[in-house]
Motif scaffolding. Sequence first.
Motif, PDB file in Angstrom:
ATOM      1  N   GLY A   1       0.819  -1.205   0.000  1.00 48.29           N
ATOM      2  CA  GLY A   1       0.000   0.000   0.000  1.00 48.29           C
ATOM      3  C   GLY A   1       0.854   1.255   0.000  1.00 48.29           C
ATOM      4  O   GLY A   1       1.974   1.283  -0.510  1.00 48.29           O
ATOM      5  N   ARG A   2       0.310   2.284   0.631  1.00 45.17           N
ATOM      6  CA  ARG A   2       0.981   3.586   0.676  1.00 45.17           C
ATOM      7  C   ARG A   2       2.107   3.599   1.710  1.00 45.17           C
ATOM      8  O   ARG A   2       2.078   2.886   2.693  1.00 45.17           O
ATOM      9  N   ASN A   3       3.084   4.447   1.448  1.00 50.02           N
ATOM     10  CA  ASN A   3       4.188   4.737   2.376  1.00 50.02           C
ATOM     11  C   ASN A   3       5.012   3.499   2.727  1.00 50.02           C
ATOM     12  O   ASN A   3       5.358   3.268   3.877  1.00 50.02           O
ATOM     13  N   PHE A   4       5.355   2.719   1.726  1.00 50.15           N
ATOM     14  CA  PHE A   4       6.160   1.527   1.979  1.00 50.15           C
ATOM     15  C   PHE A   4       7.611   1.889   2.262  1.00 50.15           C
ATOM     16  O   PHE A   4       8.175   2.761   1.630  1.00 50.15           O
ATOM     17  N   GLY A   5       8.204   1.198   3.209  1.00 48.90           N
ATOM     18  CA  GLY A   5       9.639   1.293   3.466  1.00 48.90           C
ATOM     19  C   GLY A   5      10.119   2.571   4.110  1.00 48.90           C
ATOM     20  O   GLY A   5      11.271   2.965   3.919  1.00 48.90           O
TER      21      GLY A   5
ATOM     22  N   SER B   1       2.712   3.631  -3.033  1.00 46.24           N
ATOM     23  CA  SER B   1       3.660   4.737  -2.901  1.00 46.24           C
ATOM     24  C   SER B   1       4.779   4.363  -1.951  1.00 46.24           C
ATOM     25  O   SER B   1       4.619   3.530  -1.059  1.00 46.24           O
ATOM     26  N   MET B   2       5.926   4.981  -2.196  1.00 42.55           N
ATOM     27  CA  MET B   2       7.086   4.859  -1.314  1.00 42.55           C
ATOM     28  C   MET B   2       7.873   6.156  -1.444  1.00 42.55           C
ATOM     29  O   MET B   2       7.771   6.850  -2.459  1.00 42.55           O
ATOM     30  N   SER B   3       8.631   6.478  -0.420  1.00 46.22           N
ATOM     31  CA  SER B   3       9.381   7.733  -0.437  1.00 46.22           C
ATOM     32  C   SER B   3      10.456   7.699  -1.522  1.00 46.22           C
ATOM     33  O   SER B   3      10.859   6.635  -1.990  1.00 46.22           O
ATOM     34  N   VAL B   4      10.924   8.876  -1.885  1.00 48.80           N
ATOM     35  CA  VAL B   4      11.991   8.988  -2.872  1.00 48.80           C
ATOM     36  C   VAL B   4      13.228   8.243  -2.383  1.00 48.80           C
ATOM     37  O   VAL B   4      13.883   7.540  -3.150  1.00 48.80           O
ATOM     38  N   GLN B   5      13.541   8.360  -1.096  1.00 48.61           N
ATOM     39  CA  GLN B   5      14.723   7.686  -0.548  1.00 48.61           C
ATOM     40  C   GLN B   5      14.583   6.170  -0.643  1.00 48.61           C
ATOM     41  O   GLN B   5      15.532   5.467  -0.986  1.00 48.61           O
ATOM     42  N   ALA B   6      13.399   5.645  -0.341  1.00 50.22           N
ATOM     43  CA  ALA B   6      13.169   4.204  -0.421  1.00 50.22           C
ATOM     44  C   ALA B   6      13.260   3.734  -1.873  1.00 50.22           C
ATOM     45  O   ALA B   6      13.875   2.705  -2.169  1.00 50.22           O
ATOM     46  N   TYR B   7      12.672   4.474  -2.775  1.00 43.72           N
ATOM     47  CA  TYR B   7      12.706   4.128  -4.196  1.00 43.72           C
ATOM     48  C   TYR B   7      14.145   4.132  -4.706  1.00 43.72           C
ATOM     49  O   TYR B   7      14.571   3.199  -5.395  1.00 43.72           O
ATOM     50  N   ARG B   8      14.886   5.152  -4.348  1.00 44.37           N
ATOM     51  CA  ARG B   8      16.291   5.247  -4.759  1.00 44.37           C
ATOM     52  C   ARG B   8      17.092   4.067  -4.228  1.00 44.37           C
ATOM     53  O   ARG B   8      17.904   3.472  -4.945  1.00 44.37           O
TER      54      ARG B   8
END
Length: 183
Positions: free
Chosen positions: A66-70, A92-99
């Motif tokens: 779901g939203r806000n993973f990691g 969704s996940m934060s930019v830092q988590a995605y990176r």
Amino acid sequence: MNDYRWVLRGRCYKLGHDVPHPDGVIPARYITAREMDPAVLVPHLFEQTDPGFSQRSRPGDIIVTGRNFGMGPKGNGYVAMQALGLGLVCESMSVQAYRAAISTGLRVLNHCENITAYCQTGDELEVDFLNGAFINHTQGVARAVPPVPHALRELLACGGNEGWLERWWLARQQQARDSATAA
């Protein structure tokens, strides 16, 4: 890049919203210890969120969140996911988590609105990360999702930062040898 598996087919492991990286994805003790060895991390992947996950999962399985993973300090859990050959599809996940996920070479799709509504744990999924297709074979549902951005495809196909840098370094050494031979 041609032999990279952009399409994964496997079981769905559905997680909810707001799964934190520390103690949700991987125990916090491995984050604070800066442990990055996949052999150490894999047995502890999702051990507090889904006990026994690492023993049940197999290459090609797909984690749908779901939203806000990691949220929180990250990197270690994505190393374990990539080592297991998993895919990750998030609302969704934060930019830092995605990176962090991309830097490990993990196949990941972000901004897949309401994706958790299209699957249940145990469903047979097929995800095309290159073309943006999400198919639930169990429920007979297919939908388009945002594909891996073009600018990140080479990085993923090389296995993340380390693989890309290794390839760059080998190409640079070859250019130096070619220049020396031509001189």
